[in-house]
Scaffold this active site. Structure first.
Site, PDB file in Angstrom:
ATOM      1  N   PHE A 132       4.587  33.603 -14.867  1.00 38.46           N
ATOM      2  CA  PHE A 132       3.246  32.980 -15.212  1.00 38.46           C
ATOM      3  C   PHE A 132       3.562  31.773 -16.072  1.00 38.46           C
ATOM      4  O   PHE A 132       3.574  31.918 -17.172  1.00 38.46           O
ATOM      5  CB  PHE A 132       2.295  33.891 -15.731  1.00 38.46           C
ATOM      6  N   TRP A 165       7.883  29.351 -23.399  1.00 37.54           N
ATOM      7  CA  TRP A 165       7.516  30.663 -23.831  1.00 37.54           C
ATOM      8  C   TRP A 165       7.239  31.550 -22.472  1.00 37.54           C
ATOM      9  O   TRP A 165       6.282  32.164 -22.766  1.00 37.54           O
ATOM     10  CB  TRP A 165       6.517  30.681 -24.913  1.00 37.54           C
ATOM     11  N   ALA A 245      -5.054  40.186 -18.456  1.00 39.96           N
ATOM     12  CA  ALA A 245      -3.783  40.341 -19.511  1.00 39.96           C
ATOM     13  C   ALA A 245      -4.286  40.863 -20.695  1.00 39.96           C
ATOM     14  O   ALA A 245      -3.567  41.521 -21.504  1.00 39.96           O
ATOM     15  CB  ALA A 245      -2.722  39.154 -19.461  1.00 39.96           C
ATOM     16  N   GLU A 366      -1.563  34.929 -25.536  1.00 39.97           N
ATOM     17  CA  GLU A 366      -2.655  35.316 -25.088  1.00 39.97           C
ATOM     18  C   GLU A 366      -4.079  35.403 -25.832  1.00 39.97           C
ATOM     19  O   GLU A 366      -4.763  35.921 -25.630  1.00 39.97           O
ATOM     20  CB  GLU A 366      -2.709  37.073 -24.610  1.00 39.97           C
TER      21      GLU A 366
HETATM   22  P1  TGC Z   1     -13.657  25.943 -21.559  1.00 39.13           P
HETATM   23  O1  TGC Z   1     -14.280  24.460 -21.351  1.00 39.13           O
HETATM   24  O2  TGC Z   1     -13.655  26.701 -22.496  1.00 39.13           O
HETATM   25  O3  TGC Z   1     -13.339  26.575 -20.305  1.00 39.13           O
HETATM   26  C1  TGC Z   1     -13.020  26.018 -19.019  1.00 39.13           C
HETATM   27  C2  TGC Z   1     -13.923  26.756 -17.886  1.00 39.13           C
HETATM   28  O4  TGC Z   1     -13.278  28.285 -18.177  1.00 39.13           O
HETATM   29  C3  TGC Z   1     -14.371  29.070 -18.485  1.00 39.13           C
HETATM   30  N1  TGC Z   1     -13.572  30.103 -19.360  1.00 39.13           N
HETATM   31  C4  TGC Z   1     -13.459  31.347 -18.994  1.00 39.13           C
HETATM   32  N2  TGC Z   1     -13.600  31.985 -17.814  1.00 39.13           N
HETATM   33  C5  TGC Z   1     -12.919  33.226 -17.503  1.00 39.13           C
HETATM   34  N3  TGC Z   1     -12.363  33.771 -18.726  1.00 39.13           N
HETATM   35  C6  TGC Z   1     -12.179  33.280 -19.861  1.00 39.13           C
HETATM   36  N4  TGC Z   1     -11.749  33.898 -20.922  1.00 39.13           N
HETATM   37  C7  TGC Z   1     -12.795  31.957 -20.038  1.00 39.13           C
HETATM   38  N5  TGC Z   1     -12.751  31.106 -21.170  1.00 39.13           N
HETATM   39  C8  TGC Z   1     -13.393  29.759 -20.669  1.00 39.13           C
HETATM   40  C9  TGC Z   1     -15.452  28.259 -18.986  1.00 39.13           C
HETATM   41  O5  TGC Z   1     -16.707  28.817 -19.075  1.00 39.13           O
HETATM   42  C10 TGC Z   1     -15.460  27.125 -18.209  1.00 39.13           C
HETATM   43  O6  TGC Z   1     -16.063  27.127 -17.224  1.00 39.13           O
HETATM   44  P2  TGC Z   1     -16.916  25.986 -16.341  1.00 39.13           P
HETATM   45  O7  TGC Z   1     -17.390  26.969 -15.083  1.00 39.13           O
HETATM   46  O8  TGC Z   1     -17.947  25.348 -17.420  1.00 39.13           O
HETATM   47  O9  TGC Z   1     -15.698  25.111 -15.781  1.00 39.13           O
HETATM   48  O10 TGC Z   1     -12.006  25.355 -21.824  1.00 39.13           O
HETATM   49  P3  TGC Z   1     -11.323  24.785 -23.091  1.00 39.13           P
HETATM   50  O11 TGC Z   1     -10.381  23.988 -22.561  1.00 39.13           O
HETATM   51  O12 TGC Z   1     -12.444  24.504 -24.299  1.00 39.13           O
HETATM   52  O13 TGC Z   1     -10.526  26.094 -23.669  1.00 39.13           O
HETATM   53  C11 TGC Z   1     -11.002  27.204 -23.823  1.00 39.13           C
HETATM   54  C12 TGC Z   1      -9.990  28.297 -24.403  1.00 39.13           C
HETATM   55  C13 TGC Z   1      -9.539  27.758 -25.776  1.00 39.13           C
HETATM   56  C14 TGC Z   1     -10.713  29.420 -24.834  1.00 39.13           C
HETATM   57  C15 TGC Z   1      -8.867  28.625 -23.635  1.00 39.13           C
HETATM   58  O14 TGC Z   1      -8.276  27.401 -23.119  1.00 39.13           O
HETATM   59  C16 TGC Z   1      -7.695  29.590 -24.341  1.00 39.13           C
HETATM   60  O15 TGC Z   1      -8.181  30.766 -23.999  1.00 39.13           O
HETATM   61  N6  TGC Z   1      -6.817  29.199 -24.912  1.00 39.13           N
HETATM   62  C17 TGC Z   1      -5.784  30.163 -25.479  1.00 39.13           C
HETATM   63  C18 TGC Z   1      -4.398  30.146 -24.619  1.00 39.13           C
HETATM   64  C19 TGC Z   1      -3.839  31.420 -23.975  1.00 39.13           C
HETATM   65  O16 TGC Z   1      -4.532  32.352 -24.210  1.00 39.13           O
HETATM   66  N7  TGC Z   1      -2.763  31.242 -23.567  1.00 39.13           N
HETATM   67  C20 TGC Z   1      -2.145  32.531 -22.805  1.00 39.13           C
HETATM   68  C21 TGC Z   1      -0.797  31.971 -21.614  1.00 39.13           C
HETATM   69  S1  TGC Z   1      -0.322  33.365 -20.816  1.00 39.13           S
HETATM   70  C22 TGC Z   1       0.543  34.286 -22.017  1.00 39.13           C
HETATM   71  O17 TGC Z   1       0.454  34.132 -23.055  1.00 39.13           O
HETATM   72  C23 TGC Z   1       1.249  35.425 -21.274  1.00 39.13           C
HETATM   73  S2  TGC Z   1       1.725  36.534 -22.570  1.00 39.13           S
HETATM   74  C24 TGC Z   1       2.686  37.846 -21.639  1.00 39.13           C
HETATM   75  C25 TGC Z   1       1.961  39.129 -21.776  1.00 39.13           C
HETATM   76  O18 TGC Z   1       0.718  38.798 -21.400  1.00 39.13           O
HETATM   77  O19 TGC Z   1       2.421  39.933 -21.937  1.00 39.13           O
HETATM   78  P1  FAD Z   2      -0.522  26.657 -31.205  1.00 42.64           P
HETATM   79  O1  FAD Z   2      -1.526  26.413 -30.248  1.00 42.64           O
HETATM   80  O2  FAD Z   2       0.347  25.276 -31.442  1.00 42.64           O
HETATM   81  O3  FAD Z   2      -1.252  27.183 -32.480  1.00 42.64           O
HETATM   82  C1  FAD Z   2      -0.428  27.190 -33.814  1.00 42.64           C
HETATM   83  C2  FAD Z   2      -1.404  27.543 -34.740  1.00 42.64           C
HETATM   84  O4  FAD Z   2      -2.450  26.659 -34.715  1.00 42.64           O
HETATM   85  C3  FAD Z   2      -2.128  29.011 -34.554  1.00 42.64           C
HETATM   86  O5  FAD Z   2      -2.312  29.755 -35.455  1.00 42.64           O
HETATM   87  C4  FAD Z   2      -3.368  28.702 -33.711  1.00 42.64           C
HETATM   88  O6  FAD Z   2      -4.309  29.688 -33.890  1.00 42.64           O
HETATM   89  C5  FAD Z   2      -3.884  27.451 -34.753  1.00 42.64           C
HETATM   90  N1  FAD Z   2      -4.787  26.853 -33.778  1.00 42.64           N
HETATM   91  C6  FAD Z   2      -4.713  25.962 -32.697  1.00 42.64           C
HETATM   92  N2  FAD Z   2      -5.835  25.515 -32.341  1.00 42.64           N
HETATM   93  C7  FAD Z   2      -6.624  25.801 -33.144  1.00 42.64           C
HETATM   94  C8  FAD Z   2      -7.883  25.534 -33.434  1.00 42.64           C
HETATM   95  N3  FAD Z   2      -8.731  24.777 -32.591  1.00 42.64           N
HETATM   96  N4  FAD Z   2      -8.674  25.958 -34.445  1.00 42.64           N
HETATM   97  C9  FAD Z   2      -7.987  26.735 -35.455  1.00 42.64           C
HETATM   98  N5  FAD Z   2      -6.731  27.007 -35.348  1.00 42.64           N
HETATM   99  C10 FAD Z   2      -5.913  26.641 -34.257  1.00 42.64           C
HETATM  100  N6  FAD Z   2       2.719  31.657 -22.246  1.00 42.64           N
HETATM  101  C11 FAD Z   2       2.534  31.274 -20.798  1.00 42.64           C
HETATM  102  O7  FAD Z   2       2.012  30.532 -20.273  1.00 42.64           O
HETATM  103  N7  FAD Z   2       3.069  32.577 -20.275  1.00 42.64           N
HETATM  104  C12 FAD Z   2       4.010  33.486 -20.705  1.00 42.64           C
HETATM  105  O8  FAD Z   2       4.426  34.363 -19.966  1.00 42.64           O
HETATM  106  C13 FAD Z   2       4.042  33.603 -22.037  1.00 42.64           C
HETATM  107  N8  FAD Z   2       4.765  34.597 -22.591  1.00 42.64           N
HETATM  108  C14 FAD Z   2       5.072  34.556 -23.854  1.00 42.64           C
HETATM  109  C15 FAD Z   2       5.874  35.293 -24.515  1.00 42.64           C
HETATM  110  C16 FAD Z   2       6.182  35.151 -25.927  1.00 42.64           C
HETATM  111  C17 FAD Z   2       7.175  35.959 -26.437  1.00 42.64           C
HETATM  112  C18 FAD Z   2       5.659  34.144 -26.846  1.00 42.64           C
HETATM  113  C19 FAD Z   2       5.737  33.909 -28.065  1.00 42.64           C
HETATM  114  C20 FAD Z   2       4.467  33.446 -26.099  1.00 42.64           C
HETATM  115  C21 FAD Z   2       4.432  33.409 -24.800  1.00 42.64           C
HETATM  116  N9  FAD Z   2       3.543  32.642 -24.037  1.00 42.64           N
HETATM  117  C22 FAD Z   2       3.308  32.441 -22.817  1.00 42.64           C
HETATM  118  C23 FAD Z   2       2.823  31.494 -24.791  1.00 42.64           C
HETATM  119  C24 FAD Z   2       1.727  31.900 -25.664  1.00 42.64           C
HETATM  120  O9  FAD Z   2       0.609  32.259 -24.947  1.00 42.64           O
HETATM  121  C25 FAD Z   2       1.517  30.825 -26.659  1.00 42.64           C
HETATM  122  O10 FAD Z   2       2.469  30.652 -27.726  1.00 42.64           O
HETATM  123  C26 FAD Z   2      -0.087  31.096 -27.439  1.00 42.64           C
HETATM  124  O11 FAD Z   2      -1.068  30.607 -26.343  1.00 42.64           O
HETATM  125  C27 FAD Z   2      -0.131  29.938 -28.639  1.00 42.64           C
HETATM  126  O12 FAD Z   2       0.382  28.671 -28.432  1.00 42.64           O
HETATM  127  P2  FAD Z   2       1.177  27.883 -29.168  1.00 42.64           P
HETATM  128  O13 FAD Z   2       2.389  28.641 -29.628  1.00 42.64           O
HETATM  129  O14 FAD Z   2       1.650  26.579 -28.736  1.00 42.64           O
HETATM  130  O15 FAD Z   2       0.476  27.844 -30.667  1.00 42.64           O
END
Ligand code: TGC
Ligand code: FAD
Length: 390
Positions: A132, A165, A245, A366
């Protein structure tokens, strides 16, 4: 202790027979097949790909999927499976999380019939692996700022960008890639071997070592129109996958915390200093009680969340709270357990330091603590605080 491990508040009684069986099956498999090699996988930085067919046979791939060979389990059974996998290692649970929540789920939820027929049976059997790709070098917590683009060019799209990542990146036969298009952010299926698409392992990690983490490069990658996930309609589609997730992580971290607590409790009972077991001291008991209390709270949070999910009542912010609380408390529990183990806690002879190092990642990916705090803060106040004006 119940057969399912630490269970101070008799949560066992709240589970159905099917849910207990699902948990016990995975627990027995992890103990027999993974734990004997867990330290080696971590030390060598290797994900045990030879175990993928066994995980498929256990029904862990497509565990919640109805049809296409999926097991169609409920959310609690799926959560308990995640708990047991992460009791083994966060890398094992990560593999299953990505496959289920971030590859099978988006294809099932947003894919065409052709995409579902092509990929879902193979993913469920473990014959195809997926990843992903959302995070980028310059877009982590703020995926809405992603730079990867997919531009229409007559018969399909050209994708350009970098993903960073990415779990399973080097293993994957198919990547779910999120990219900016003329109609907002959408998801695409990019196959291994497509010209311009490559995966590169990220090395020298001290966390999640038994998991493949990669950088993805997309240089003028041409894909047909049929590679677009047609049901995706913006960043929200990707965030819906993250909910799945994050749900699994909330349960998984309970498994890692249980493993650490149980190791610390065992050590506290047998390690003698100053003429008595260290577990006879008030300070060590205080640490153990805090660990057990947080595990119990996390278990109750998960169970309630799972029931709400199956009733269609779980909101994204409920999931945020469980992911945020359980991963940070598990990390604190792992650090406290490491402390109770003394010097012996720094080696891989015990699982604790492995869990502790893994949980640093789990606490970050996540959505970090900060991001989930802000998501819940926005929900309760109605005021977004993600960015400040400079
Ligand atoms: P924002 O304006 O808040 O949201 C855009 C639209 O999405 C809706 N929404 C959601 N819908 C469903 N579930 C959620 N959790 C949602 N969060 C927001 C929201 O209502 C809106 O809908 P609409 O209808 O108004 O368009 O967007 P934003 O750009 O302000 O960002 C929101 C934020 C910061 C919460 C979001 O971007 C976020 O969650 N950031 C964290 C990034 C993250 O978690 N990345 C993960 C990457 S994947 C990964 O790490 C895999 S690890 C491998 C493993 O799982 O083991
Ligand atoms: P940043 O976003 O740069 O954040 C750095 C610091 O700033 C954090 O402490 C954060 O909380 C803080 N910060 C950021 N914004 C704010 C704010 N607005 N206010 C206050 N504090 C803030 N991603 C995928 O898409 N797919 C995957 O399969 C996947 N797997 C992963 C596996 C591993 C081992 C790791 C380490 C990461 C993986 N990720 C994946 C990425 C992961 O989701 C990101 O690392 C995570 O979302 C944080 O992003 P970043 O590392 O760029 O940190």
């Amino acid at each position: 202790m119940a057969s399912g491990g630490t269970d101070y508040w008799l949560c066992e009684e709240l589970l159905s027979i099917e849910e207990r069986e699902a948990r016990d099956r995975v627990r027995a498999w992890v103990e027999a097949r993974y734990l004997p090699r867990a330290a080696d996988c971590f030390e060598d930085g290797v994900f045990p790909v030879d175990l993928i067919p066994e995980m498929a046979d256990l029904g862990l791939l497509g565990m919640k999927l109805h049809g296409y060979g999926g097991a169609g389990a409920n959310s609690v059974a799926y959560g308990l499976a995640n708990q047991e996998l992460e009791r083994g290692d966060s890398g094992l649970r990560s593999f299953i999380s990505v496959m289920n929540a971030l590859v099978i789920h988006p294809i099932a939820a947003f894919g065409s019939e052709e995409q579902k027929d092509r990929w879902l049976p193979a993913l469920v059997k473990g014959e195809a692996i997926g990843c992903f790709g959302m995070t980028e070098p310059m877009a982590g917590s703020d995926p809405g700022s992603m730079r990867t683009t997919a531009v229409r060019d007559g018969t399909g799209y050209e994708i350009n960008g970098r993903k960073m990542w990415i779990t399973n990146g080097d293993l994957a036969h198919v990547a779910v890639i999120w990219a900016r298009t003329g109609e907002g952010i959408r998801g695409f299926l990019v196959e291994k071997g497509t010209p311009g698409f490559s995966a590169h392992p990220i090395r020298r990690k001290f966390s999640l070592r038994a998991s493949v983490t990669s950088a993805l490069v997309l240089d003028r990658v041409r894909i047909p129109e049929s590679s677009l996930l047609p049901g995706t309609t913006g960043l929200k589609s990707a965030l819906l996958c993250l909910n799945e997730a994050r749900y699994g992580i909330a349960w998984g971290t309970v498994g890692a915390a249980m493993a650490c607590y149980e190791a610390a409790l065992d050590h506290a009972g047998s390690r003698v200093q100053f003429g008595a077991p260290i577990g006879a001291t008030q300070l060590v008991q205080g640490k153990l009680v805090k660990m057990l209390t947080e595990i119990t709270k996390a278990q109750l949070l998960c169970l309630r969340l799972g029931r709400l999910k199956d009733q269609g009542k779980a909101r994204p912010e409920h999931i945020s709270m469980a992911k945020m609380n359980n991963s940070s408390e598990a990390l604190k529990i792992a650090r406290a357990a490491r402390d109770i183990l003394g010097a012996s806690g720094i080696t891989l002879a015990h699982s604790v330091i492995r869990h502790m190092l893994n949980l640093e990642t789990v606490n970050t990916y996540e959505g970090t603590q900060d991001i989930h705090t802000l998501a819940i803060g926005r929900d309760i106040t109605g005021l977004g605080a993600f960015s400040c004006q400079l």
